[in-house]
Design a protein around this motif. Structure first.
Motif, PDB file in Angstrom:
ATOM      1  N   GLY A  21      31.505 -60.886  -8.173  1.00 54.31           N
ATOM      2  CA  GLY A  21      30.921 -61.759  -6.912  1.00 54.31           C
ATOM      3  C   GLY A  21      31.514 -60.923  -5.822  1.00 54.31           C
ATOM      4  N   GLY A  22      32.225 -61.460  -5.017  1.00 49.05           N
ATOM      5  CA  GLY A  22      32.378 -61.151  -3.416  1.00 49.05           C
ATOM      6  C   GLY A  22      34.908 -61.062  -3.252  1.00 49.05           C
ATOM      7  N   LEU A  23      34.865 -61.041  -4.657  1.00 51.68           N
ATOM      8  CA  LEU A  23      36.412 -61.381  -4.389  1.00 51.68           C
ATOM      9  C   LEU A  23      37.097 -59.892  -4.514  1.00 51.68           C
ATOM     10  N   ALA A  24      36.688 -58.916  -5.433  1.00 47.90           N
ATOM     11  CA  ALA A  24      37.502 -57.710  -4.703  1.00 47.90           C
ATOM     12  C   ALA A  24      37.262 -56.251  -4.195  1.00 47.90           C
ATOM     13  N   ASP A  25      37.891 -55.771  -3.642  1.00 42.02           N
ATOM     14  CA  ASP A  25      37.376 -54.237  -3.748  1.00 42.02           C
ATOM     15  C   ASP A  25      38.975 -53.306  -2.984  1.00 42.02           C
TER      16      ASP A  25
END
Length: 126
Positions: A21-25
């Motif tokens: 999802g949008g958890l890590a970058d």
């Protein structure tokens, strides 16, 4: 490197959308040690996607584990955070990347989602 670990890393890109999802970058370097030898993996995580390559490189975090422990992690027999807390593996850098990556590991065998257990119990009470 075991065949199970190879398959695990190969499958990461296809599983990224459902797991991350949008958890890590950022980039996590995973170092797996065995018999005085270390294999390096770079896992570049972005919201909903993962790129995996072998080798070292600039990384936002580095996680070291024995190859044997990693095999237990990918089979659900061990838990990543518990391994770090017990000093069975080490981690440095952006902890969000490690916490996001551990979501790729399966739950221990026989684990049930507590929400589903509560739903079943609530259904019996009616």
């Amino acid at each position: 490197m075991t065949e199970a670990a190879e398959r695990f890393f190969e499958a990461l890109p296809s599983r990224a959308a459902e797991v991350l999802g949008g958890l890590a970058d950022g980039t996590l370097q995973i170092d797996l040690g065995e018999d005085h030898r270390t294999e390096h993996w770079l896992v570049r995580m972005r919201p909903g996607s993962v790129q995996v390559s072998r080798g070292r490189g600039p990384a936002d975090a580095i996680w070291y584990s024995s190859a044997a422990l990693f095999d237990r992690l990918i089979s659900g027999e061990a838990q990543g955070v518990a391994a770090v807390l017990r000093n069975e593996s080490t981690f440095s850098g952006n902890v969000v990347l490690f916490l996001a990556f551990r979501r790729f590991f399966p739950n221990p065998p026989g684990t049930r989602d507590p929400r589903e257990t509560a739903r079943r119990a609530a259904g019996r009470l009616r």
